[in-house]
Motif scaffolding. Structure first.
Motif, PDB file in Angstrom:
ATOM      1  N   MET A 274     -10.274 -53.427  19.108  1.00 28.83           N
ATOM      2  CA  MET A 274     -10.519 -52.954  17.740  1.00 28.83           C
ATOM      3  C   MET A 274     -11.713 -53.683  17.118  1.00 28.83           C
ATOM      4  O   MET A 274     -12.511 -53.078  16.382  1.00 28.83           O
ATOM      5  N   HIS A 275     -11.855 -54.969  17.411  1.00 26.15           N
ATOM      6  CA  HIS A 275     -12.998 -55.731  16.893  1.00 26.15           C
ATOM      7  C   HIS A 275     -14.297 -55.188  17.487  1.00 26.15           C
ATOM      8  O   HIS A 275     -15.292 -54.983  16.771  1.00 26.15           O
ATOM      9  N   LEU A 276     -14.284 -54.936  18.794  1.00 26.01           N
ATOM     10  CA  LEU A 276     -15.466 -54.397  19.471  1.00 26.01           C
ATOM     11  C   LEU A 276     -15.918 -53.091  18.825  1.00 26.01           C
ATOM     12  O   LEU A 276     -17.096 -52.923  18.469  1.00 26.01           O
ATOM     13  N   TRP A 277     -14.980 -52.166  18.651  1.00 21.15           N
ATOM     14  CA  TRP A 277     -15.368 -50.851  18.136  1.00 21.15           C
ATOM     15  C   TRP A 277     -15.664 -50.878  16.641  1.00 21.15           C
ATOM     16  O   TRP A 277     -16.426 -50.032  16.146  1.00 21.15           O
ATOM     17  N   SER A 278     -15.121 -51.846  15.936  1.00 20.35           N
ATOM     18  CA  SER A 278     -15.525 -52.001  14.536  1.00 20.35           C
ATOM     19  C   SER A 278     -16.996 -52.393  14.449  1.00 20.35           C
ATOM     20  O   SER A 278     -17.741 -51.894  13.599  1.00 20.35           O
ATOM     21  N   TYR A 279     -17.422 -53.275  15.366  1.00 28.90           N
ATOM     22  CA  TYR A 279     -18.842 -53.656  15.380  1.00 28.90           C
ATOM     23  C   TYR A 279     -19.718 -52.496  15.830  1.00 28.90           C
ATOM     24  O   TYR A 279     -20.797 -52.261  15.258  1.00 28.90           O
ATOM     25  N   VAL A 280     -19.263 -51.741  16.837  1.00 32.28           N
ATOM     26  CA  VAL A 280     -20.013 -50.555  17.242  1.00 32.28           C
ATOM     27  C   VAL A 280     -20.136 -49.587  16.062  1.00 32.28           C
ATOM     28  O   VAL A 280     -21.201 -49.012  15.821  1.00 32.28           O
ATOM     29  N   GLY A 281     -19.049 -49.418  15.304  1.00 32.53           N
ATOM     30  CA  GLY A 281     -19.095 -48.558  14.129  1.00 32.53           C
ATOM     31  C   GLY A 281     -20.105 -49.051  13.111  1.00 32.53           C
ATOM     32  O   GLY A 281     -20.844 -48.256  12.517  1.00 32.53           O
TER      33      GLY A 281
ATOM     34  N   SER B 194     -14.135 -41.002  11.416  1.00 34.45           N
ATOM     35  CA  SER B 194     -13.048 -40.378  12.166  1.00 34.45           C
ATOM     36  C   SER B 194     -13.329 -40.430  13.665  1.00 34.45           C
ATOM     37  O   SER B 194     -12.433 -40.716  14.471  1.00 34.45           O
ATOM     38  N   THR B 195     -14.572 -40.175  14.056  1.00 37.77           N
ATOM     39  CA  THR B 195     -14.943 -40.259  15.465  1.00 37.77           C
ATOM     40  C   THR B 195     -14.776 -41.677  15.988  1.00 37.77           C
ATOM     41  O   THR B 195     -14.334 -41.892  17.128  1.00 37.77           O
ATOM     42  N   LEU B 196     -15.130 -42.664  15.173  1.00 33.75           N
ATOM     43  CA  LEU B 196     -14.915 -44.058  15.573  1.00 33.75           C
ATOM     44  C   LEU B 196     -13.438 -44.313  15.858  1.00 33.75           C
ATOM     45  O   LEU B 196     -13.087 -45.046  16.791  1.00 33.75           O
ATOM     46  N   GLY B 197     -12.568 -43.662  15.109  1.00 31.58           N
ATOM     47  CA  GLY B 197     -11.131 -43.834  15.307  1.00 31.58           C
ATOM     48  C   GLY B 197     -10.647 -43.325  16.652  1.00 31.58           C
ATOM     49  O   GLY B 197      -9.713 -43.890  17.228  1.00 31.58           O
ATOM     50  N   VAL B 198     -11.280 -42.275  17.185  1.00 33.55           N
ATOM     51  CA  VAL B 198     -10.820 -41.770  18.476  1.00 33.55           C
ATOM     52  C   VAL B 198     -11.283 -42.667  19.615  1.00 33.55           C
ATOM     53  O   VAL B 198     -10.666 -42.695  20.684  1.00 33.55           O
ATOM     54  N   PHE B 199     -12.365 -43.422  19.421  1.00 32.96           N
ATOM     55  CA  PHE B 199     -12.810 -44.374  20.436  1.00 32.96           C
ATOM     56  C   PHE B 199     -12.023 -45.681  20.386  1.00 32.96           C
ATOM     57  O   PHE B 199     -12.045 -46.445  21.346  1.00 32.96           O
ATOM     58  N   SER B 200     -11.354 -45.932  19.294  1.00 31.48           N
ATOM     59  CA  SER B 200     -10.660 -47.217  19.127  1.00 31.48           C
ATOM     60  C   SER B 200      -9.155 -47.012  19.004  1.00 31.48           C
ATOM     61  O   SER B 200      -8.397 -47.298  19.942  1.00 31.48           O
ATOM     62  N   THR B 201      -8.713 -46.481  17.891  1.00 32.58           N
ATOM     63  CA  THR B 201      -7.287 -46.395  17.599  1.00 32.58           C
ATOM     64  C   THR B 201      -6.543 -45.443  18.532  1.00 32.58           C
ATOM     65  O   THR B 201      -5.581 -45.824  19.201  1.00 32.58           O
TER      66      THR B 201
ATOM     67  N   MET C 203     -10.011 -46.031  35.437  1.00 33.06           N
ATOM     68  CA  MET C 203     -10.069 -44.579  35.331  1.00 33.06           C
ATOM     69  C   MET C 203      -9.232 -44.044  34.180  1.00 33.06           C
ATOM     70  O   MET C 203      -9.510 -42.960  33.659  1.00 33.06           O
ATOM     71  N   ASP C 204      -8.219 -44.808  33.778  1.00 34.18           N
ATOM     72  CA  ASP C 204      -7.399 -44.351  32.659  1.00 34.18           C
ATOM     73  C   ASP C 204      -8.199 -44.297  31.361  1.00 34.18           C
ATOM     74  O   ASP C 204      -7.959 -43.436  30.515  1.00 34.18           O
ATOM     75  N   ALA C 205      -9.165 -45.205  31.221  1.00 34.68           N
ATOM     76  CA  ALA C 205     -10.036 -45.157  30.047  1.00 34.68           C
ATOM     77  C   ALA C 205     -10.829 -43.858  30.032  1.00 34.68           C
ATOM     78  O   ALA C 205     -10.955 -43.201  28.991  1.00 34.68           O
ATOM     79  N   GLY C 206     -11.353 -43.444  31.186  1.00 30.97           N
ATOM     80  CA  GLY C 206     -12.097 -42.200  31.255  1.00 30.97           C
ATOM     81  C   GLY C 206     -11.233 -40.984  30.971  1.00 30.97           C
ATOM     82  O   GLY C 206     -11.649 -40.057  30.265  1.00 30.97           O
ATOM     83  N   LEU C 207     -10.022 -40.977  31.511  1.00 26.97           N
ATOM     84  CA  LEU C 207      -9.102 -39.874  31.245  1.00 26.97           C
ATOM     85  C   LEU C 207      -8.786 -39.766  29.763  1.00 26.97           C
ATOM     86  O   LEU C 207      -8.773 -38.672  29.186  1.00 26.97           O
ATOM     87  N   VAL C 208      -8.532 -40.908  29.140  1.00 32.20           N
ATOM     88  CA  VAL C 208      -8.181 -40.918  27.720  1.00 32.20           C
ATOM     89  C   VAL C 208      -9.359 -40.470  26.863  1.00 32.20           C
ATOM     90  O   VAL C 208      -9.198 -39.668  25.931  1.00 32.20           O
ATOM     91  N   LEU C 209     -10.553 -40.960  27.159  1.00 28.66           N
ATOM     92  CA  LEU C 209     -11.714 -40.591  26.352  1.00 28.66           C
ATOM     93  C   LEU C 209     -12.003 -39.097  26.447  1.00 28.66           C
ATOM     94  O   LEU C 209     -12.345 -38.459  25.446  1.00 28.66           O
TER      95      LEU C 209
ATOM     96  N   PHE D 100      -7.602 -44.195  21.242  1.00 30.48           N
ATOM     97  CA  PHE D 100      -7.869 -44.659  22.613  1.00 30.48           C
ATOM     98  C   PHE D 100      -6.748 -45.575  23.090  1.00 30.48           C
ATOM     99  O   PHE D 100      -6.196 -45.391  24.177  1.00 30.48           O
ATOM    100  N   LEU D 101      -6.364 -46.547  22.267  1.00 31.84           N
ATOM    101  CA  LEU D 101      -5.305 -47.476  22.652  1.00 31.84           C
ATOM    102  C   LEU D 101      -3.936 -46.788  22.692  1.00 31.84           C
ATOM    103  O   LEU D 101      -3.123 -47.050  23.587  1.00 31.84           O
ATOM    104  N   LEU D 102      -3.668 -45.915  21.738  1.00 29.48           N
ATOM    105  CA  LEU D 102      -2.399 -45.194  21.736  1.00 29.48           C
ATOM    106  C   LEU D 102      -2.241 -44.359  23.004  1.00 29.48           C
ATOM    107  O   LEU D 102      -1.175 -44.349  23.641  1.00 29.48           O
ATOM    108  N   HIS D 103      -3.289 -43.668  23.403  1.00 26.31           N
ATOM    109  CA  HIS D 103      -3.214 -42.806  24.575  1.00 26.31           C
ATOM    110  C   HIS D 103      -3.149 -43.606  25.872  1.00 26.31           C
ATOM    111  O   HIS D 103      -2.509 -43.170  26.841  1.00 26.31           O
ATOM    112  N   LEU D 104      -3.819 -44.751  25.912  1.00 25.93           N
ATOM    113  CA  LEU D 104      -3.707 -45.591  27.107  1.00 25.93           C
ATOM    114  C   LEU D 104      -2.251 -45.968  27.373  1.00 25.93           C
ATOM    115  O   LEU D 104      -1.781 -45.935  28.517  1.00 25.93           O
ATOM    116  N   ARG D 105      -1.544 -46.327  26.326  1.00 24.79           N
ATOM    117  CA  ARG D 105      -0.141 -46.707  26.489  1.00 24.79           C
ATOM    118  C   ARG D 105       0.690 -45.529  26.978  1.00 24.79           C
ATOM    119  O   ARG D 105       1.668 -45.715  27.713  1.00 24.79           O
ATOM    120  N   LEU D 106       0.317 -44.307  26.586  1.00 23.81           N
ATOM    121  CA  LEU D 106       1.043 -43.128  27.070  1.00 23.81           C
ATOM    122  C   LEU D 106       0.860 -42.936  28.575  1.00 23.81           C
ATOM    123  O   LEU D 106       1.675 -42.265  29.217  1.00 23.81           O
TER     124      LEU D 106
END
Length: 383
Positions: free
Chosen positions: A245-252, A216-223, A115-121, A225-231
């Motif tokens: 990061m590898h996953l979302w680079s391929y999605v990008g 930039s949008t790709l960055g909010v799903f990857s970079t 659920m934290d992934a959903g909150l962050v997204l 995303f991880l920063l906020h999860l840690r918060l």
């Protein structure tokens, strides 16, 4: 169709440096040494506002919209027009750097965040993206994230995210792969329509759906995303972070983002996201309208105390993830970060202890699936 090569840098680029510097300061602090862009990188950023996804744009020009929708619904194994077949074939030719083991680990990690992934997204990535007016005008013009459409579009994005992170979802022809290809074409259709609209101000905004905003949008799903999860107190191991990061680079890459702006690593992703935000325009009326719609998106599916709780929870976690300045920019009231602190308290024993035990990842995945189903039930729909 014009390439816009004769146009000057769109006015939105760096239009309010003091605001952008304040907004980007937290990213500057975590981007590490050498974070500032070079002159060549600044020139590339500005040029990116005038570049579209040419592969998908060519497909949209070659196939009528109705026929294109039918072909996409039929899938790559059907008898589809040759331009659609060529599009699928191009996406099937994966870059040499794609690693299936990293994709699998990144997808599993994303699912295990629960659920934290959903909150962050929702309240970190999406709401944080509204803080700048950069990419909002196409959303507003298409009605994609305004008014009563907000919850439906959030559900659709969540389903796409689940497809992308499902086991095997990004294999050529997989559910997430096909969904991403579909989204890419939908972006191109919207872009073509808005570029042809005489009221679109290209000198101010650039191409409606451009390379700069897509990256930039790709960055909010990857970079971010991880920063906020840690918060929220979520444990993100170094190996999991690299895989995400590898996953979302391929999605990008599948989405048509230029290779030069694929993040690949967290450090690179932070630096890129800092460059985008430091040159973004400040919030506008669209920012405030979309932010309010997101905070109240569950109003139609809830009543009484539950409705009030959902709103207060959304405001509280947003304050924790984005900070008071962002809330002011978005025209949202400040709330004490009680919900963010509650998530930290919950994640310390679960993410940092259970997740490290033998079989812990499997338990986290099962827990995350239960949370996802419960969330969709609260939204009044099913997975």
């Amino acid at each position: 169709m014009s390439t816009h090569a004769d146009l000057r840098v769109p006015r939105r680029f760096g239009m309010d440096r003091p605001w952008a510097e304040r907004a980007a300061r937290p990213l500057r602090l975590v981007a590490g040494p050498g974070a500032d862009p070079t002159e060549a990188e600044l020139a590339a950023l500005a040029a990116g506002l005038l570049r579209r996804d040419e592969l998908a744009a060519g497909l949209v020009r070659a196939v009528r919209p109705g026929e294109l929708h039918r072909a996409l619904a039929a899938g790559p194994s059907a008898d589809v027009p040759e331009p659609v077949r060529a599009f699928y074939d191009t996406l099937s030719q994966r870059p040499d750097w794609v690693d299936d083991e990293l994709l699998a680990r990144g997808a599993e990690a994303c699912r295990a965040f629960g659920m934290d992934a959903g909150l962050v997204l929702a309240y970190g990535s999406l709401l944080g993206g509204y803080r700048t007016a950069a990419a909002l005008e196409p959303l507003v013009r298409t009605g994609r994230l305004a008014g009563g459409e907000t919850l439906r579009r959030i559900r659709e994005t969540t389903l796409w995210w689940r497809a992308v992170t499902a086991p095997g979802g990004l294999a050529p022809g997989g559910e997430g792969w096909l969904a991403t290809a579909h989204v890419r074409v939908m972006h191109a259709l919207v872009n073509a329509r808005l570029e042809a609209d005489p009221t679109w101000d290209c000198e101010l905004r650039g191409v409606p759906i451009n390379q700069y905003d897509q990256a930039s949008t790709l960055g909010v799903f990857s970079t971010s995303f991880l920063l906020h999860l840690r918060l929220l107190g979520v444990r993100v191991s170094r190996a999991d972070a690299a895989a995400v990061m590898h996953l979302w680079s391929y999605v990008g890459w599948l989405m048509g983002v230029d290779e030069e702006w694929l993040p690949h690593t967290e450090r690179r992703g932070r630096r890129l996201l800092y460059h985008f935000l430091a040159n973004d325009p400040p919030p506008d009326a669209n920012s405030i309208a979309l932010a309010r719609a997101l905070i109240t998106m569950t109003d139609a599916a809830t009543t009484g105390r539950r409705r009030r709780y959902e709103r207060e929870r959304a405001l509280s976690v947003s304050c924790w993830l984005l900070g008071p300045a962002a809330m002011r920019d978005l025209g949202l009231p400040y709330r004490p970060p009680w919900y963010g602190l509650a998530r930290i308290a919950a994640n310390l024993p679960v993410s940092h202890v259970l997740g490290r035990l033998p079989g812990g990842r499997a338990r986290l995945l099962a827990r995350a699936e239960r949370q996802a189903r419960a969330q969709f039930a609260r939204w009044g729909s099913e997975l």
